[in-house]
Motif scaffolding. Structure first.
Motif: not given
Length: 170
Positions: A71-72, A94, A98-99, A102
């Motif tokens: 996801l980076s 993306t 990622r959010d 998280h």
């Protein structure tokens, strides 16, 4: 001159040399025309490579990284055309993903903590219920003993009452 033929002039020229020059010029002209077609074609292919194929390959590498769970991953494409807009939108997607991941992790951790607390409370309640059941059993046993004692007292009182009645009759 009135249009009548007066005489004939014969002229003999050797044109082999001018024909050779023309043949050489024809070769040069064909080579120049070939270059005039080939150079724009090469420039067009290079432009196509830079503006379409290169960005598509970057997008493909990005998608493969995302499919592996990275996801980076990010598409580094600085362009204002459609490919650049697509790359920017994919990078935004993306970041949002990622959010979300998280947030889900935090929720899972909170749920695990709450589950541990509920489990601990259930164990405490179970222990208290076990202790109360033991206390009720003790109370029941005490009540049985009390009942037996009262019954014994009642029997003794009857016996004593019967003996007192018999002694009074005598």
């Amino acid at each position: 001159y009135r249009g009548e033929q007066i005489g004939v002039i014969a002229l003999s020229l050797d044109i082999s040399r001018p024909l050779a020059v023309l043949a050489g010029a024809e070769t040069i002209i064909l080579a120049v025309l070939g270059l005039l077609v080939l150079v724009p074609l090469v420039v067009g292919l290079v432009t196509l490579q830079r503006s379409v194929i290169g960005p598509v390959n970057k997008g493909l590498a990005f998608a493969q990284d995302m499919a592996k769970g990275d996801l980076s991953a990010k598409i580094d494409l600085e362009s204002n055309d459609e490919m650049g807009k697509l790359a920017h939108a994919l990078n935004d997607m993306t970041a949002s993903l990622r959010d979300v991941v998280h947030s889900v992790r935090q929720s899972a951790e909170q749920l695990g903590s709450a589950s541990d607390q509920v489990s601990s409370a259930a164990q405490s309640i179970s222990q208290v219920a076990t202790e109360q059941a033991a206390s009720v059993e003790e109370t029941s046993a005490s009540m049985d003993e009390l009942h037996a004692s009262v019954q014994g007292n009642t029997d003794s009182a009857r016996d004593t009452g019967g003996k007192a009645d018999a002694a009074a009759k005598q």
